[in-house]
Design a protein around this motif. Structure first.
Motif, PDB file in Angstrom:
ATOM      1  N   SER A   1      19.685  18.557  35.914  1.00 63.03           N
ATOM      2  CA  SER A   1      20.143  17.556  34.946  1.00 63.03           C
ATOM      3  C   SER A   1      21.524  17.032  35.305  1.00 63.03           C
TER       4      SER A   1
ATOM      5  N   ASN B   1      18.857  26.135  42.061  1.00 63.44           N
ATOM      6  CA  ASN B   1      20.180  25.511  42.092  1.00 63.44           C
ATOM      7  C   ASN B   1      21.053  25.878  40.899  1.00 63.44           C
TER       8      ASN B   1
ATOM      9  N   THR C   1      31.632  17.719  41.430  1.00 63.94           N
ATOM     10  CA  THR C   1      30.693  17.690  40.302  1.00 63.94           C
ATOM     11  C   THR C   1      31.447  18.057  39.025  1.00 63.94           C
TER      12      THR C   1
ATOM     13  N   ASN D   1      33.856  21.006  38.647  1.00 62.69           N
ATOM     14  CA  ASN D   1      35.157  20.952  39.315  1.00 62.69           C
ATOM     15  C   ASN D   1      36.081  19.873  38.763  1.00 62.69           C
TER      16      ASN D   1
HETATM   17  N1  LIG Z   1      30.299  22.059  42.867  1.00 62.12           N
HETATM   18  C1  LIG Z   1      30.758  22.949  43.749  1.00 62.12           C
HETATM   19  O1  LIG Z   1      31.862  22.810  44.296  1.00 62.12           O
HETATM   20  C2  LIG Z   1      29.937  24.148  44.107  1.00 62.12           C
HETATM   21  C3  LIG Z   1      30.444  25.010  45.080  1.00 62.12           C
HETATM   22  C4  LIG Z   1      29.711  26.122  45.432  1.00 62.12           C
HETATM   23  C5  LIG Z   1      28.480  26.368  44.858  1.00 62.12           C
HETATM   24  N2  LIG Z   1      28.017  25.487  43.903  1.00 62.12           N
HETATM   25  C6  LIG Z   1      26.716  25.811  43.306  1.00 62.12           C
HETATM   26  O2  LIG Z   1      25.919  24.648  43.235  1.00 62.12           O
HETATM   27  C7  LIG Z   1      25.029  24.741  42.136  1.00 62.12           C
HETATM   28  C8  LIG Z   1      25.102  23.478  41.306  1.00 62.12           C
HETATM   29  O3  LIG Z   1      26.426  23.309  40.856  1.00 62.12           O
HETATM   30  P1  LIG Z   1      27.009  21.892  40.447  1.00 62.12           P
HETATM   31  O4  LIG Z   1      28.379  21.823  41.001  1.00 62.12           O
HETATM   32  O5  LIG Z   1      26.055  20.809  40.777  1.00 62.12           O
HETATM   33  O6  LIG Z   1      27.158  22.073  38.877  1.00 62.12           O
HETATM   34  P2  LIG Z   1      26.959  21.025  37.663  1.00 62.12           P
HETATM   35  O7  LIG Z   1      27.247  19.646  38.103  1.00 62.12           O
HETATM   36  O8  LIG Z   1      27.718  21.595  36.534  1.00 62.12           O
HETATM   37  O9  LIG Z   1      25.414  21.163  37.367  1.00 62.12           O
HETATM   38  C9  LIG Z   1      24.902  22.408  37.022  1.00 62.12           C
HETATM   39  C10 LIG Z   1      23.447  22.267  36.679  1.00 62.12           C
HETATM   40  O10 LIG Z   1      22.943  23.563  36.365  1.00 62.12           O
HETATM   41  C11 LIG Z   1      22.566  23.588  35.002  1.00 62.12           C
HETATM   42  N3  LIG Z   1      22.968  24.852  34.407  1.00 62.12           N
HETATM   43  C12 LIG Z   1      24.202  25.361  34.295  1.00 62.12           C
HETATM   44  N4  LIG Z   1      24.170  26.527  33.645  1.00 62.12           N
HETATM   45  C13 LIG Z   1      22.874  26.760  33.344  1.00 62.12           C
HETATM   46  C14 LIG Z   1      22.196  27.787  32.657  1.00 62.12           C
HETATM   47  N5  LIG Z   1      22.844  28.819  32.104  1.00 62.12           N
HETATM   48  N6  LIG Z   1      20.857  27.700  32.525  1.00 62.12           N
HETATM   49  C15 LIG Z   1      20.173  26.652  33.040  1.00 62.12           C
HETATM   50  N7  LIG Z   1      20.759  25.650  33.682  1.00 62.12           N
HETATM   51  C16 LIG Z   1      22.103  25.692  33.825  1.00 62.12           C
HETATM   52  C17 LIG Z   1      23.275  22.418  34.349  1.00 62.12           C
HETATM   53  O11 LIG Z   1      22.550  22.019  33.203  1.00 62.12           O
HETATM   54  P3  LIG Z   1      23.234  21.180  31.995  1.00 62.12           P
HETATM   55  O12 LIG Z   1      24.157  20.190  32.624  1.00 62.12           O
HETATM   56  O13 LIG Z   1      22.065  20.552  31.322  1.00 62.12           O
HETATM   57  O14 LIG Z   1      23.961  22.176  31.170  1.00 62.12           O
HETATM   58  C18 LIG Z   1      23.245  21.399  35.463  1.00 62.12           C
HETATM   59  O15 LIG Z   1      22.002  20.778  35.555  1.00 62.12           O
HETATM   60  C19 LIG Z   1      25.421  26.021  41.385  1.00 62.12           C
HETATM   61  O16 LIG Z   1      24.572  27.070  41.756  1.00 62.12           O
HETATM   62  C20 LIG Z   1      26.823  26.286  41.866  1.00 62.12           C
HETATM   63  O17 LIG Z   1      27.185  27.655  41.796  1.00 62.12           O
HETATM   64  C21 LIG Z   1      28.706  24.403  43.518  1.00 62.12           C
END
Ligand SMILES: NC(=O)c1ccc[n+]([C@@H]2O[C@H](COP(=O)([O-])OP(=O)(O)OC[C@H]3O[C@@H](n4cnc5c(N)ncnc54)[C@H](OP(=O)(O)O)[C@@H]3O)[C@@H](O)[C@H]2O)c1
Length: 264
Positions: free
Chosen positions: A28, A104, A204, A207
């Motif tokens: 989402s 993810n 995202t 951050n």
């Molecule tokens: N962004 C970075 O710099 C970074 C770096 C290293 C690793 N990652 C990893 O990349 C992945 C995606 O991160 P992102 O940066 O894209 O984050 P994001 O933009 O905050 O998106 C997170 C997504 O996961 C969903 N989500 C979060 N908590 C959840 C829960 N408890 N149950 C079900 N769904 C949940 C959110 O749903 P809603 O929005 O509907 O709540 C959203 O769709 C994660 O595994 C994160 O650890 C990200």
């Protein structure tokens, strides 16, 4: 409707037969959303999931608006067995095989070890490690039976390089990284490719508040900047695609070079 089918060697091609589904947790928003939109453009029907019904519906609508096919399911995966409910919902909702699973959804709250409650620790492991474990248990056997499938786990640069105050989260991502290898041993011989993508600093929602503080850090990366969600989504898309047919059990860093270069 276009769909994606694989042959006995795990190679896939787009065909006009039954819809082939991709389940992307946490699609989402952010990286998951980029992956979901990309996989839809590649011909998959996509299960969009997240906690926010509104955001899930927006992404579902975006995919359908672009001529793709999607369903939206709301699920919070931070509970001990929450992913079992999602797996059931997916099975009830799809009209074809789940050939791609993108684990993810992830994250967690960060704190020094002595300030990390049992609940914070459990949520970190439930969301980043146990939910993928449950979903792989739910969908990998079907992929193995059909002799094709791709699973992409979204890890983190911080599963291999530590920062202070994030031990529970980093350990959970480390567990996920190891499970990629375990599942490669378990399901790889039956045509299921399992790989990890390790993002660095991606621009995202998670951050948003850290951007000013990270400006200096980002300037030390070989890429000189933070990543866009689409840049990680493209890596996920690639690992799901026939172009990655001989790639099993790897961790692909998508971090602007941080994994390779010391920041001097
Ligand atoms: N962004 C970075 O710099 C970074 C770096 C290293 C690793 N990652 C990893 O990349 C992945 C995606 O991160 P992102 O940066 O894209 O984050 P994001 O933009 O905050 O998106 C997170 C997504 O996961 C969903 N989500 C979060 N908590 C959840 C829960 N408890 N149950 C079900 N769904 C949940 C959110 O749903 P809603 O929005 O509907 O709540 C959203 O769709 C994660 O595994 C994160 O650890 C990200």
């Amino acid at each position: 409707m276009k769909s994606v089918a694989g042959d006995e060697n795990g190679r896939s091609e787009v065909s006009e037969s039954a819809p082939s589904w991709a389940l992307v947790t946490g699609s989402s928003n952010g990286i998951g959303r980029a992956a979901a939109l990309g996989l839809a453009a590649d011909g998959y029907s996509v299960v969009v999931t997240g906690r926010s019904a509104q955001r899930v519906e927006e992404v579902r609508g975006q995919i359908e608006g672009a001529g793709g096919r999607a369903i939206g399911l709301v699920a919070d995966l931070s509970g001990p067995s929450a992913a079992r409910g999602l797996a059931e919902q997916v099975r009830d909702a799809v009209d074809g095989p789940v050939d791609v699973l993108v684990n993810n959804a992830g994250g967690g709250s960060f704190a020094p070890t002595e300030a990390t409650s049992d609940e914070m620790f459990d949520v970190a492991f439930n969301l980043n490690a146990k939910a993928p474990f449950i979903l792989v248990g739910a969908f990998a056997p079907g992929m193995a039976e059909r002799g094709r499938g791709a699973i992409i786990n979204v890890g983190s640069l911080s599963s291999t390089m530590a920062t202070a105050g994030t031990a529970a989260f980093q350990a959970a991502k480390g567990a996920l990284s190891m499970m990629t290898k375990s599942w490669t041993a378990e399901y790889g011989p039956r045509g299921v490719r399992v790989n990890t993508v390790d993002p660095g600093f991606v621009l995202t929602a998670v951050n948003e508040d850290f951007r000013p503080a990270f400006a200096n850090y980002l300037s030390t990366l070989p890429a000189g900047r933070g990543g866009d969600p689409e840049e990680v989504g493209n890596a996920i898309r690639f690992l799901a695609s026939p172009q990655a047919s001989y790639i099993y059990g790897v961790t692909l860093a998508v971090d602007g070079g941080r994994n390779a270069v010391v920041p001097f």
